[in-house]
Write a protein that holds these residues in place. Structure first.
Motif, PDB file in Angstrom:
ATOM      1  N   LYS A 112       1.061  -1.051   0.208  1.00  0.00           N
ATOM      2  CA  LYS A 112       0.028  -0.026   0.127  1.00  0.00           C
ATOM      3  C   LYS A 112       0.770   1.098  -0.031  1.00  0.00           C
ATOM      4  O   LYS A 112       0.531   2.198  -0.532  1.00  0.00           O
ATOM      5  CB  LYS A 112      -1.067   0.048   1.250  1.00  0.00           C
ATOM      6  CG  LYS A 112      -2.049  -1.053   0.967  1.00  0.00           C
ATOM      7  CD  LYS A 112      -3.112  -0.947   2.041  1.00  0.00           C
ATOM      8  CE  LYS A 112      -4.346  -1.872   2.048  1.00  0.00           C
ATOM      9  NZ  LYS A 112      -5.029  -1.411   0.811  1.00  0.00           N
ATOM     10  N   VAL A 113       2.088   1.163   0.679  1.00  0.00           N
ATOM     11  CA  VAL A 113       2.883   2.420   0.498  1.00  0.00           C
ATOM     12  C   VAL A 113       3.998   2.222  -0.409  1.00  0.00           C
ATOM     13  O   VAL A 113       5.054   3.101  -0.629  1.00  0.00           O
ATOM     14  CB  VAL A 113       3.648   2.693   1.990  1.00  0.00           C
ATOM     15  CG1 VAL A 113       2.479   2.890   3.053  1.00  0.00           C
ATOM     16  CG2 VAL A 113       4.378   1.275   2.504  1.00  0.00           C
ATOM     17  N   HIS A 114       3.832   1.253  -1.164  1.00  0.00           N
ATOM     18  CA  HIS A 114       4.486   1.228  -2.631  1.00  0.00           C
ATOM     19  C   HIS A 114       5.989   0.927  -2.462  1.00  0.00           C
ATOM     20  O   HIS A 114       6.841   1.498  -2.848  1.00  0.00           O
ATOM     21  CB  HIS A 114       4.752   2.725  -3.376  1.00  0.00           C
ATOM     22  CG  HIS A 114       3.208   3.130  -3.749  1.00  0.00           C
ATOM     23  ND1 HIS A 114       2.193   2.370  -4.398  1.00  0.00           N
ATOM     24  CD2 HIS A 114       2.625   4.049  -3.242  1.00  0.00           C
ATOM     25  CE1 HIS A 114       0.962   3.004  -4.589  1.00  0.00           C
ATOM     26  NE2 HIS A 114       1.079   4.215  -3.669  1.00  0.00           N
ATOM     27  N   VAL A 115       6.155  -0.064  -1.299  1.00  0.00           N
ATOM     28  CA  VAL A 115       7.522  -0.591  -0.902  1.00  0.00           C
ATOM     29  C   VAL A 115       7.438  -2.123  -1.830  1.00  0.00           C
ATOM     30  O   VAL A 115       6.375  -2.849  -1.476  1.00  0.00           O
ATOM     31  CB  VAL A 115       7.630  -0.865   0.175  1.00  0.00           C
ATOM     32  CG1 VAL A 115       9.055  -1.606   0.596  1.00  0.00           C
ATOM     33  CG2 VAL A 115       7.851   0.450   0.809  1.00  0.00           C
ATOM     34  N   PRO A 116       8.258  -2.588  -2.663  1.00  0.00           N
ATOM     35  CA  PRO A 116       8.396  -3.741  -3.389  1.00  0.00           C
ATOM     36  C   PRO A 116       8.624  -4.906  -2.096  1.00  0.00           C
ATOM     37  O   PRO A 116       9.503  -4.597  -1.537  1.00  0.00           O
ATOM     38  CB  PRO A 116       9.556  -3.686  -4.224  1.00  0.00           C
ATOM     39  CG  PRO A 116       9.866  -2.296  -4.550  1.00  0.00           C
ATOM     40  CD  PRO A 116       9.269  -1.436  -3.457  1.00  0.00           C
TER      41      PRO A 116
END
Length: 204
Positions: A112-116
């Motif tokens: 959701k916080v765009h961390v792979p």
């Protein structure tokens, strides 16, 4: 686990110098408080502490910066993901259902916080009796594999429940250094290779 204790010294630019052992620079809140003192922090206090550990430490030239975080989706995870660019997250869990629930939430939060999310590691995957060699899945079998399929991720490797790992950790001599040719050490090293292989290339 790294056989380190004591207060960090300050550099000339007034930043904390990380403690060093086995060629690895380490910084922990444990170095900044009394050994038996609990760290009961929430909200702004957590964010301030994370800011200090990340930006007020004289890290020098690093190959990788690894941040070991507690399980869950609380202030620590959010603060780290919002304050620094993260190349990837690795989710570590035992195979039991209750632990996998937290692991699932953690993976979804990072997405959701765009961390792979680079993959899952299954810790304490199996216990092998040192006498009869019988294997027992104390915490269940293949839980991380099932979760990985649900999340469309890879299992990066399994770490067994083994006496040598516990003993080495308690004496501050990680098994990859004290017993580098052991099967347990090789399991850690295979996982490290897999993690690095999945990291995106650094920016130019």
């Amino acid at each position: 686990m790294m056989n380190l204790k004591g207060n960090p010294e300050l550099s000339q630019n007034n930043r904390m110098r990380p403690l060093l052992n086995y060629g690895i620079a380490c910084m922990s809140m444990g170095f900044l408080v009394e050994e038996t003192a609990p760290v009961i922090w929430r909200g702004l206090m957590v964010m301030s502490a994370i800011e200090k550990l990340l930006r007020q430490v004289d890290w020098g030239q690093l190959d990788y910066l690894v941040v070991d975080m507690p399980p869950g989706t609380g202030d620590v995870q959010l603060s780290v993901s919002q304050n620094i660019p993260i190349s990837g997250a690795v989710i570590v869990s035992t195979p039991q259902d209750i632990a996998l629930m937290d692991a699932h939430k953690g993976a979804e939060m990072f997405r959701k916080v765009h961390v792979p999310v680079l993959g899952l590691i299954q810790n304490m995957s199996v216990f092998q009796c040192p006498k009869c060699k019988h294997k027992t899945h104390i915490f269940g079998a293949d839980g991380a594999e099932r979760l990985a399929q649900t999340l469309d991720l890879n299992v990066l490797g399994d770490i067994p429940l083994h006496l040598s790992i516990r003993e080495a950790s308690d004496t501050g001599q990680p098994v990859v250094f004290s017993q580098p040719e052991s099967d347990e050490a090789k399991a850690y090293l295979r996982i490290a290779v897999e993690v690095v292989r999945r990291l995106p290339p650094p920016p130019e």
